[in-house]
Design a protein around this motif. Structure first.
Motif, short mmCIF file in Angstrom:
data_model
loop_
_atom_site.label_atom_id
_atom_site.label_comp_id
_atom_site.label_asym_id
_atom_site.label_seq_id
_atom_site.Cartn_x
_atom_site.Cartn_y
_atom_site.Cartn_z
N TYR A 230 11.15 27.16 28.49
CA TYR A 230 11.05 25.80 29.02
C TYR A 230 9.80 25.10 28.52
CZ TYR A 230 7.86 27.82 32.53
OH TYR A 230 6.81 28.47 33.15
N ALA A 231 9.86 23.78 28.52
CA ALA A 231 8.81 22.95 27.92
C ALA A 231 7.70 22.60 28.91
CB ALA A 231 9.43 21.68 27.36
N GLY A 232 6.63 22.05 28.37
CA GLY A 232 5.42 21.82 29.12
C GLY A 232 5.49 20.81 30.24
N TYR A 233 6.44 19.89 30.21
CA TYR A 233 6.53 18.91 31.29
C TYR A 233 7.44 19.39 32.41
CZ TYR A 233 3.77 15.56 28.72
OH TYR A 233 2.73 14.94 28.09
N LEU A 234 7.73 20.71 32.40
CA LEU A 234 8.48 21.35 33.47
C LEU A 234 7.60 22.40 34.12
CD1 LEU A 234 11.87 21.79 31.61
CD2 LEU A 234 11.43 20.21 33.48
N ILE A 235 7.84 22.64 35.41
CA ILE A 235 7.08 23.63 36.18
C ILE A 235 8.06 24.66 36.73
CG2 ILE A 235 5.53 24.01 38.12
CD1 ILE A 235 4.77 21.04 37.92
N ARG A 236 7.73 25.94 36.55
CA ARG A 236 8.63 27.01 37.01
C ARG A 236 8.12 27.64 38.31
NH1 ARG A 236 9.65 32.31 33.41
NH2 ARG A 236 7.37 32.25 33.34
N PHE A 237 9.08 27.87 39.20
CA PHE A 237 8.85 28.71 40.39
C PHE A 237 9.95 29.77 40.41
CE2 PHE A 237 6.49 24.98 41.51
CZ PHE A 237 5.45 25.43 42.32
N ARG A 238 9.57 31.01 40.70
CA ARG A 238 10.55 32.09 40.81
C ARG A 238 10.61 32.51 42.27
NH1 ARG A 238 10.17 36.52 36.40
NH2 ARG A 238 11.07 34.73 35.26
N VAL A 239 11.71 32.15 42.92
CA VAL A 239 11.86 32.40 44.35
C VAL A 239 12.01 33.90 44.62
CG1 VAL A 239 13.35 31.98 46.35
CG2 VAL A 239 12.84 30.12 44.75
N ASP A 240 11.33 34.38 45.64
CA ASP A 240 11.44 35.78 46.07
C ASP A 240 12.76 35.95 46.81
OD1 ASP A 240 11.28 38.30 47.17
OD2 ASP A 240 9.26 38.05 47.97
N PRO A 241 13.73 36.71 46.26
CA PRO A 241 15.04 36.84 46.90
C PRO A 241 14.99 37.51 48.27
CG PRO A 241 14.82 38.43 45.10
CD PRO A 241 13.63 37.52 45.02
N LYS A 242 13.87 38.15 48.60
CA LYS A 242 13.73 38.75 49.93
C LYS A 242 13.39 37.69 50.98
CE LYS A 242 12.15 43.21 48.11
NZ LYS A 242 11.01 44.17 48.06
N VAL A 243 12.93 36.55 50.51
CA VAL A 243 12.48 35.49 51.41
C VAL A 243 13.45 34.31 51.44
CG1 VAL A 243 10.61 33.88 51.94
CG2 VAL A 243 10.09 36.16 51.02
N ALA A 244 13.96 33.97 50.25
CA ALA A 244 14.80 32.76 50.17
C ALA A 244 15.89 32.94 49.13
CB ALA A 244 13.95 31.54 49.86
N ASP A 245 16.98 32.25 49.35
CA ASP A 245 18.08 32.23 48.37
C ASP A 245 17.81 31.08 47.40
OD1 ASP A 245 21.03 33.07 47.75
OD2 ASP A 245 21.00 30.88 47.74
N PRO A 246 17.71 31.36 46.08
CA PRO A 246 17.39 30.29 45.12
C PRO A 246 18.37 29.11 45.17
CG PRO A 246 17.21 32.44 44.07
CD PRO A 246 17.82 32.67 45.42
N LYS A 247 19.66 29.39 45.37
CA LYS A 247 20.64 28.30 45.45
C LYS A 247 20.35 27.39 46.63
CE LYS A 247 24.85 29.87 43.15
NZ LYS A 247 26.29 30.15 43.35
N TYR A 248 19.99 28.01 47.76
CA TYR A 248 19.68 27.22 48.95
C TYR A 248 18.49 26.31 48.67
CZ TYR A 248 17.80 26.20 53.60
OH TYR A 248 17.30 25.56 54.71
N VAL A 249 17.46 26.85 48.04
CA VAL A 249 16.27 26.05 47.73
C VAL A 249 16.63 24.91 46.78
CG1 VAL A 249 13.95 26.08 46.73
CG2 VAL A 249 14.73 28.01 48.13
N HIS A 250 17.47 25.22 45.78
CA HIS A 250 17.88 24.18 44.83
C HIS A 250 18.67 23.08 45.51
CE1 HIS A 250 20.41 22.66 41.33
NE2 HIS A 250 19.18 22.30 41.05
N TYR A 251 19.53 23.43 46.45
CA TYR A 251 20.29 22.40 47.17
C TYR A 251 19.36 21.49 47.96
CZ TYR A 251 24.98 24.02 46.01
OH TYR A 251 26.14 24.32 45.34
#
Length: 396
Positions: free
Chosen positions: A89-110
């Motif tokens: 991914y490019a520099g004008y984007l920021i990445r977060f990697r959700v901890d699956p033990k804490v949160a569901d990534p799809k839920y966060v994205h919604y």
């Protein structure tokens, strides 16, 4: 809970690579412009410049969340899926990697699709040269309501089904748009090559009227009003569709001064600037009367010679667009003039063939209207479920 508190990798900026044509063995290079308003990826696939060892730290994993941090797209979010293929991914984007033990990534994205999230985006933008939200703000100021993991997964599953209905309706509408182009080519062939050997006539010979809109002092910003006679602008003309947004009007008294630029049902509107540079649609019946602005050319078909649907299909033909590019001028915003279009020689199939095409298009439009209604319903359902999901109504 704060986004950083539920993430394993927090607020990492992307790489500053250049985008190059994709090649075998290279990952996809996801840029800020590749993320659509719906949170999907465009079909424009690029690769990053540089070497594989330089790409490694920016490789995306299934479930990573990317946030646009700058410009007009600030706030848009993408949930990376491994089905998208190896990507960085490019520099004008920021990445977060959700901890699956804490949160569901799809839920966060919604959550990034909710009005509450977008209100937060608006409240946190820092505007210097352009809107901007940094990684610190995303990580430690974005607060996400977080029920237990099983509840998050149930909510995400319900929203997945609703979103699938929306996506299916959008695909159906896209098929109808392609069908019109295919039908034109099937019935008439390529209008530039004219393989069918149709008789050719000049544009002026097949229309009752061809005219550009008012320029300069004839139509200025102080002539606009809250109501009156509608003005058709470039943004209203799509490829085969009238886009009934960006509404503008002129006062009735000023309309009397420029009414020679009026247009109505049966007319064809041809935009000669923008994307694409040539695009056409029929004047919508529900408006009855309007003024067409400069660079929106009015074409009024000659009765018994050509029909409006045929003219729309001709102007929207890829080969006609390619041909028109030779006549376009302008350094910053290219356009083609009405005078140049008026000189075109175009194939004129028998009117009986054109009328068969017109009837087929009318039948398709009826089906398209039904699909548009279905899309509105599915979007309404998704919006209702989304609101309920983050207000606790789906958390049982």
């Amino acid at each position: 809970m704060k986004l950083a508190d539920l993430s394993l990798r927090k607020g990492e900026y992307g790489g500053g690579f250049s985008a190059v044509d994709h090649f075998d063995g290279a990952p996809r290079y996801i840029r800020i412009t590749d993320i659509t308003d719906n949170g999907d990826l465009t079909t424009d696939v690029k690769a990053p410049s540089g070497r594989p060892d330089e790409w490694a730290q920016y490789e995306l994993a299934h479930g990573d969340l990317l946030f646009a941090r700058s410009g007009a797209t600030v706030g848009k979010a993408l949930l990376f899926d491994q089905a998208m293929g190896p990507s960085v991914y490019a520099g004008y984007l920021i990445r977060f990697r959700v901890d699956p033990k804490v949160a569901d990534p799809k839920y966060v994205h919604y959550y990034t699709k909710t009005p509450a999230y977008w209100q937060w985006v608006l409240s946190k933008q820092r505007v210097v040269a352009q809107p901007n939200i940094n990684a610190q703000q995303y990580g430690y100021e974005l607060d996400i309501p977080l029920p237990p993991i099983p509840t998050q997964r149930r909510i995400a599953a319900v929203l997945d089904k609703a979103q699938a209905l929306v996506a299916n309706d959008r695909r159906t509408l896209a098929v109808y748009d392609q069908l019109a182009k295919s039908l034109f080519l099937e019935m008439f062939g390529d209008p530039v090559r004219n393989e069918r050997g149709w008789e050719k006539k000049s544009m002026r010979d097949v229309v009752e009227r061809i005219s550009d809109g008012p320029f300069g002092s004839n139509l200025k910003s102080d002539h606009y009003a809250e109501a009156g006679v509608r003005v058709v602008r470039l943004s209203n003309v799509g490829v085969g569709v009238f886009i009934d947004e960006d509404k503008a009007y002129v006062r009735e008294d000023h309309f009397e001064k420029i009414k020679k630029y009026s247009c109505g049902p049966g007319d064809v509107l041809v935009a000669t600037m923008g994307t694409p540079n040539i695009r056409a649609c029929k004047f919508p019946d529900h408006l009855k009367l309007a003024i067409h602005k400069a660079d929106n050319i009015l074409v009024r078909p000659r009765n018994g010679v050509v029909v409006d649907d045929y003219m729309v299909g001709l102007f929207n033909s890829p080969s006609v667009l390619s041909m028109a590019e030779n006549d376009m001028h302008g350094q910053t915003r290219t356009r083609i003039s009405m005078g140049q279009i008026a000189k075109w020689e175009i194939p004129v199939p028998p009117i009986s063939v054109q009328i068969r095409y017109q009837k087929a298009i009318a039948a398709q439009e009826r089906l398209k209207l039904s699909s548009e209604a279905s899309l509105r319903r599915s979007e309404g359902l998704f919006g209702s479920l989304l609101q309920g999901a983050f207000s606790g109504e789906l958390g049982g």
